[in-house]
Design an enzyme around this catalytic site. Structure first.
Site, PDB file in Angstrom:
ATOM      1  N   LYS A 220       0.836  -1.213   0.000  1.00  0.00           N
ATOM      2  CA  LYS A 220       0.000   0.000   0.000  1.00  0.00           C
ATOM      3  C   LYS A 220       0.871   1.263   0.000  1.00  0.00           C
ATOM      4  O   LYS A 220       0.628   2.183  -0.773  1.00  0.00           O
ATOM      5  CB  LYS A 220      -0.895   0.007   1.250  1.00  0.00           C
ATOM      6  CG  LYS A 220      -1.467   1.375   1.580  1.00  0.00           C
ATOM      7  CD  LYS A 220      -2.362   1.356   2.774  1.00  0.00           C
ATOM      8  CE  LYS A 220      -1.826   1.841   4.083  1.00  0.00           C
ATOM      9  NZ  LYS A 220      -1.339   3.192   4.243  1.00  0.00           N
ATOM     10  N   ASN A 221       1.871   1.293   0.874  1.00  0.00           N
ATOM     11  CA  ASN A 221       2.639   2.529   1.028  1.00  0.00           C
ATOM     12  C   ASN A 221       3.624   2.771  -0.113  1.00  0.00           C
ATOM     13  O   ASN A 221       4.252   3.825  -0.175  1.00  0.00           O
ATOM     14  CB  ASN A 221       3.353   2.543   2.386  1.00  0.00           C
ATOM     15  CG  ASN A 221       2.364   2.745   3.527  1.00  0.00           C
ATOM     16  OD1 ASN A 221       1.191   3.054   3.290  1.00  0.00           O
ATOM     17  ND2 ASN A 221       2.820   2.561   4.745  1.00  0.00           N
TER      18      ASN A 221
ATOM     19  N   CYS B 269      -5.301  12.922  12.483  1.00  0.00           N
ATOM     20  CA  CYS B 269      -6.019  11.651  12.381  1.00  0.00           C
ATOM     21  C   CYS B 269      -5.810  10.881  13.680  1.00  0.00           C
ATOM     22  O   CYS B 269      -5.199  11.404  14.616  1.00  0.00           O
ATOM     23  CB  CYS B 269      -5.578  10.850  11.165  1.00  0.00           C
ATOM     24  SG  CYS B 269      -4.035  10.005  11.354  1.00  0.00           S
TER      25      CYS B 269
ATOM     26  N   ARG C  31      -0.010  14.982  12.649  1.00  0.00           N
ATOM     27  CA  ARG C  31       0.548  14.757  11.319  1.00  0.00           C
ATOM     28  C   ARG C  31       0.632  16.011  10.435  1.00  0.00           C
ATOM     29  O   ARG C  31       0.011  16.084   9.385  1.00  0.00           O
ATOM     30  CB  ARG C  31      -0.219  13.639  10.612  1.00  0.00           C
ATOM     31  CG  ARG C  31      -0.218  12.351  11.410  1.00  0.00           C
ATOM     32  CD  ARG C  31      -0.875  11.203  10.701  1.00  0.00           C
ATOM     33  NE  ARG C  31      -0.065  10.647   9.639  1.00  0.00           N
ATOM     34  CZ  ARG C  31      -0.388   9.566   8.941  1.00  0.00           C
ATOM     35  NH1 ARG C  31      -1.518   8.935   9.192  1.00  0.00           N
ATOM     36  NH2 ARG C  31       0.395   9.103   8.001  1.00  0.00           N
TER      37      ARG C  31
ATOM     38  N   ASP D  82       4.327   1.063  11.925  1.00  0.00           N
ATOM     39  CA  ASP D  82       3.154   0.374  11.368  1.00  0.00           C
ATOM     40  C   ASP D  82       3.042  -1.084  11.832  1.00  0.00           C
ATOM     41  O   ASP D  82       2.055  -1.758  11.522  1.00  0.00           O
ATOM     42  CB  ASP D  82       3.179   0.432   9.826  1.00  0.00           C
ATOM     43  CG  ASP D  82       2.969   1.843   9.305  1.00  0.00           C
ATOM     44  OD1 ASP D  82       2.635   2.732  10.105  1.00  0.00           O
ATOM     45  OD2 ASP D  82       3.152   2.060   8.089  1.00  0.00           O
TER      46      ASP D  82
ATOM     47  N   ARG E 196      -8.521  -0.341   4.404  1.00  0.00           N
ATOM     48  CA  ARG E 196      -7.534   0.590   3.844  1.00  0.00           C
ATOM     49  C   ARG E 196      -6.205  -0.129   3.596  1.00  0.00           C
ATOM     50  O   ARG E 196      -5.447   0.277   2.718  1.00  0.00           O
ATOM     51  CB  ARG E 196      -7.257   1.745   4.827  1.00  0.00           C
ATOM     52  CG  ARG E 196      -8.344   2.774   4.951  1.00  0.00           C
ATOM     53  CD  ARG E 196      -7.822   3.980   5.724  1.00  0.00           C
ATOM     54  NE  ARG E 196      -6.572   4.399   5.147  1.00  0.00           N
ATOM     55  CZ  ARG E 196      -5.497   4.814   5.834  1.00  0.00           C
ATOM     56  NH1 ARG E 196      -5.544   4.891   7.139  1.00  0.00           N
ATOM     57  NH2 ARG E 196      -4.391   5.161   5.231  1.00  0.00           N
TER      58      ARG E 196
HETATM   59  C1  LIG Z   1       1.016   6.316   2.947  1.00  0.00           C
HETATM   60  C2  LIG Z   1       2.216   6.079   3.752  1.00  0.00           C
HETATM   61  O1  LIG Z   1       3.286   5.804   3.238  1.00  0.00           O
HETATM   62  N1  LIG Z   1       2.085   6.151   5.068  1.00  0.00           N
HETATM   63  C3  LIG Z   1       3.217   5.884   5.927  1.00  0.00           C
HETATM   64  C4  LIG Z   1       4.047   7.134   6.055  1.00  0.00           C
HETATM   65  O2  LIG Z   1       3.203   8.170   6.559  1.00  0.00           O
HETATM   66  P1  LIG Z   1       3.700   9.686   6.527  1.00  0.00           P
HETATM   67  O3  LIG Z   1       4.426   9.906   5.262  1.00  0.00           O
HETATM   68  O4  LIG Z   1       2.531  10.541   6.835  1.00  0.00           O
HETATM   69  O5  LIG Z   1       4.706   9.676   7.750  1.00  0.00           O
HETATM   70  P2  LIG Z   1       5.915  10.650   8.047  1.00  0.00           P
HETATM   71  O6  LIG Z   1       7.180   9.876   7.973  1.00  0.00           O
HETATM   72  O7  LIG Z   1       5.786  11.852   7.185  1.00  0.00           O
HETATM   73  O8  LIG Z   1       5.606  11.081   9.525  1.00  0.00           O
HETATM   74  C5  LIG Z   1       6.392  10.705  10.619  1.00  0.00           C
HETATM   75  C6  LIG Z   1       6.333  11.755  11.708  1.00  0.00           C
HETATM   76  O9  LIG Z   1       6.807  13.007  11.214  1.00  0.00           O
HETATM   77  C7  LIG Z   1       5.879  14.033  11.457  1.00  0.00           C
HETATM   78  N2  LIG Z   1       5.927  14.988  10.324  1.00  0.00           N
HETATM   79  C8  LIG Z   1       5.839  14.525   9.047  1.00  0.00           C
HETATM   80  C9  LIG Z   1       5.869  15.421   7.991  1.00  0.00           C
HETATM   81  C10 LIG Z   1       5.990  16.800   8.246  1.00  0.00           C
HETATM   82  O10 LIG Z   1       6.019  17.631   7.346  1.00  0.00           O
HETATM   83  N3  LIG Z   1       6.068  17.211   9.543  1.00  0.00           N
HETATM   84  C11 LIG Z   1       6.046  16.342  10.596  1.00  0.00           C
HETATM   85  O11 LIG Z   1       6.117  16.752  11.752  1.00  0.00           O
HETATM   86  C12 LIG Z   1       4.528  13.301  11.528  1.00  0.00           C
HETATM   87  O12 LIG Z   1       3.574  14.043  12.240  1.00  0.00           O
HETATM   88  C13 LIG Z   1       4.925  12.022  12.231  1.00  0.00           C
HETATM   89  O13 LIG Z   1       4.955  12.222  13.610  1.00  0.00           O
HETATM   90  O14 LIG Z   1       5.142   6.881   6.946  1.00  0.00           O
HETATM   91  C14 LIG Z   1       4.743   6.566   8.290  1.00  0.00           C
HETATM   92  C15 LIG Z   1       5.995   6.428   9.125  1.00  0.00           C
HETATM   93  O15 LIG Z   1       6.718   5.323   8.753  1.00  0.00           O
HETATM   94  C16 LIG Z   1       3.882   5.314   8.281  1.00  0.00           C
HETATM   95  O16 LIG Z   1       3.377   5.088   9.554  1.00  0.00           O
HETATM   96  C17 LIG Z   1       2.725   5.432   7.295  1.00  0.00           C
HETATM   97  O17 LIG Z   1       2.105   4.180   7.129  1.00  0.00           O
HETATM   98  C1  LIG Z   2      -0.527   4.832   9.178  1.00  0.00           C
HETATM   99  C2  LIG Z   2      -0.642   4.137   8.053  1.00  0.00           C
HETATM  100  O1  LIG Z   2      -1.038   4.635   6.868  1.00  0.00           O
HETATM  101  P1  LIG Z   2      -1.448   6.130   6.465  1.00  0.00           P
HETATM  102  O2  LIG Z   2      -0.213   6.951   6.460  1.00  0.00           O
HETATM  103  O3  LIG Z   2      -1.952   5.937   5.049  1.00  0.00           O
HETATM  104  O4  LIG Z   2      -2.489   6.576   7.437  1.00  0.00           O
HETATM  105  C3  LIG Z   2      -0.320   2.686   7.993  1.00  0.00           C
HETATM  106  O5  LIG Z   2      -0.195   2.155   6.863  1.00  0.00           O
HETATM  107  O6  LIG Z   2      -0.201   2.042   9.048  1.00  0.00           O
END
Ligand SMILES: CC(=O)N[C@H]1[C@@H](OP(=O)(O)OP(=O)(O)OC[C@H]2O[C@@H](n3ccc(=O)[nH]c3=O)[C@H](O)[C@@H]2O)O[C@H](CO)[C@@H](O)[C@@H]1O
Ligand SMILES: C=C(OP(=O)(O)O)C(=O)O
Length: 438
Positions: A22-23, A117, A122, A307, A399
């Protein structure tokens, strides 16, 4: 409302096949928007609700999208719209990943602000910081983020991420592919899904180097083309089945699992007494008669994946001794703890950690999934709980998992997915049978 009903006690055995990740697929589909010429063909795509959502986003943006036989085809050669509305972003935060592609392709993008969420607030400040460094003007207002490149094209830049965010790395990487000049992106995420996206972008004609390391270098090109790509196997789905095998003391071949993508998980599970055998088709997982307690801290890759945190909590509740899980990636990813407590789990939260005294005398109960991994974790707990577990809020499960209950049933679990009406009907039938037998 649908429910998954699990009757605990069965040992799992057999073979289960892992879907495409998915990711990995969500950013790859977002990247297809970069091709102003030719069609992209993405294979091994899982039939998840998130994939249908990203496809809808692309259609809204005027791309032609097909999805059949686990293959997504995208023709994005027509003029694209610039706006992704809230109805999609609300359903799935990853919709924000179209922003980098749209900005690179159109010089402008307007995407609804994702908001928080169930697992944390996030923010996307690191994504926006990257776009700004590449020359974009970013404005936030009326629930939207609007970004515009000077004279329609971003320029290369040196960008240092404050945290190795997966989404920010992907969004900036996509934006930089069509920028004028070279972008050097430092302190980036190193997840296998980042490497998969970079491989796809390079097939499209991009020049991305260093994905999988801490620094990614992107030399901007003038045009990108549609390309063909196979999505990597889902390491989180694979990990979830590894836990299913271990928790039931089972013996399961997880077909398609890539051990190098799951090093931290396998190491921790080995410490717990679980046996792993690498086979040609995947990884065989053999659960011990008694699991040992361990401590876990979630970290960006190659650290322990957040995850897999809730699924490991399910496993540790069943292990002997005191275990501690510390969550460092998301500030609020313990919503499932209360649901575990409903199943009689001995677990308490202290700040960013959860402490478990195991093994808990787990009992079946009606519980609600709070996010997609929590959904899986509650079902895993149901596999070993005494009595019947009913898990609701299955929209979260859908999802991230294809046919989760069917795959577990094929391994020998006593599990079914029913609507409320079907459950009422079967309860009535049970009562009649009991009355007749009386
Ligand atoms: C669709 C997808 O691929 N989702 C994955 C992606 O989510 P996602 O890409 O949203 O996760 P991030 O690595 O960006 O987020 C990690 C942390 O960084 C913080 N943050 C992130 C961006 C930003 O601009 N500012 C900030 O503060 C977030 O709030 C969080 O606490 O990576 C996460 C961390 O491995 C996984 O749990 C999710 O499953
Ligand atoms: C947190 C997850 O996904 P998303 O970033 O799409 O919410 C996940 O795959 O566990």
């Amino acid at each position: 409302m649908e429910k998954i009903i699990v009757r605990g006690g069965n040992r799992l055995s057999g073979t289960v096949k892992v879907e495409g990740a998915k990711n990995a697929v969500l950013p790859v589909i977002a990247a297809t928007l970069l091709a102003s010429d030719g069609k992209s063909v993405i294979r091994d795509v899982p039939t998840l609700s998130d994939v249908y959502t990203i496809n809808e986003v692309l259609r809204f943006l005027n791309a032609e999208v097909g999805f059949d036989n686990n293959t997504v085809t995208v023709d994005a050669s027509r003029e694209l719209k610039v706006e992704a509305p809230f109805e999609y972003v609300r359903k799935m935060r990853a919709s924000v990943l179209v922003m980098g592609s749209l900005l690179a392709r159109n010089g402008r993008a307007r995407v609804a602000l994702p908001g928080g969420c169930a697992i944390g607030s996030r923010p996307i400040d690191q994504h926006l910081k990257g776009f700004e460094a590449m020359g974009a003007t970013v404005k936030v207002g009326n629930g939207f983020i609007e970004a515009e490149a000077p004279e329609g094209r971003l320029h290369g830049a040196k960008i240092y991420l404050d945290f190795p965010s997966v989404g920010a790395t992907e969004n900036i990487m996509m934006a930089a592919t069509l920028a004028k000049g070279t972008t050097i992106l430092e302190n980036v995420a190193k997840e296998p899904e980042i490497v998969d996206l970079a491989n796809f972008l390079n097939k499209m004609g991009a020049k991305v180097r260093g994905a999988g390391t801490g620094t990614i270098r992107i030399e901007g090109v003038d045009v990108l083309f549609g390309a063909e790509h196979h999505i990597i196997p889902d390491r989180i789905e694979a990990g979830t089945f590894m836990v299913a095998a271990a928790i039931t003391g089972g013996d399961v071949l997880v077909k398609g699992a890539v051990p190098e993508h799951a090093t931290s998980l396998i190491a921790k599970m080995e410490e717990m007494g679980v046996q792993f055998i690498e086979e040609e088709e995947g990884v065989r997982v053999i659960g011990p008669s008694e699991l040992k307690a361990v401590d876990i801290k979630t970290m960006p890759h190659p650290g322990f994946p957040t995850d897999m945190q809730s699924q490991m909590m399910a496993l540790l509740l069943h292990a002997k001794g005191t275990s501690v899980i510390t969550e460092t990636v998301f500030e609020n990813r313990f919503m499932h703890v209360e649901e575990f407590r409903r199943m009689n789990a001995d677990v308490k939260i202290e700040g960013r950690s959860v402490i478990m005294e195991g093994p808990s005398n787990l009992q079946g109960a009606e519980v609600a999934a709070t996010d997609l991994r929590a959904a899986a974790a509650l079902i895993l707990t149901g596999l070993v709980a005494d009595g019947i577990t009913r898990v609701t809020e299955l929209k979260h499960l859908d999802r991230g998992y294809v046919d989760f209950h069917k795959k577990l049933a094929s391994l020998g679990a006593d599990i079914e997915r029913v609507t409320e009406a079907e459950e009422d009907m079967s309860t009535t039938e049970q009562t009649i049978i009991t009355d007749l037998n009386a």
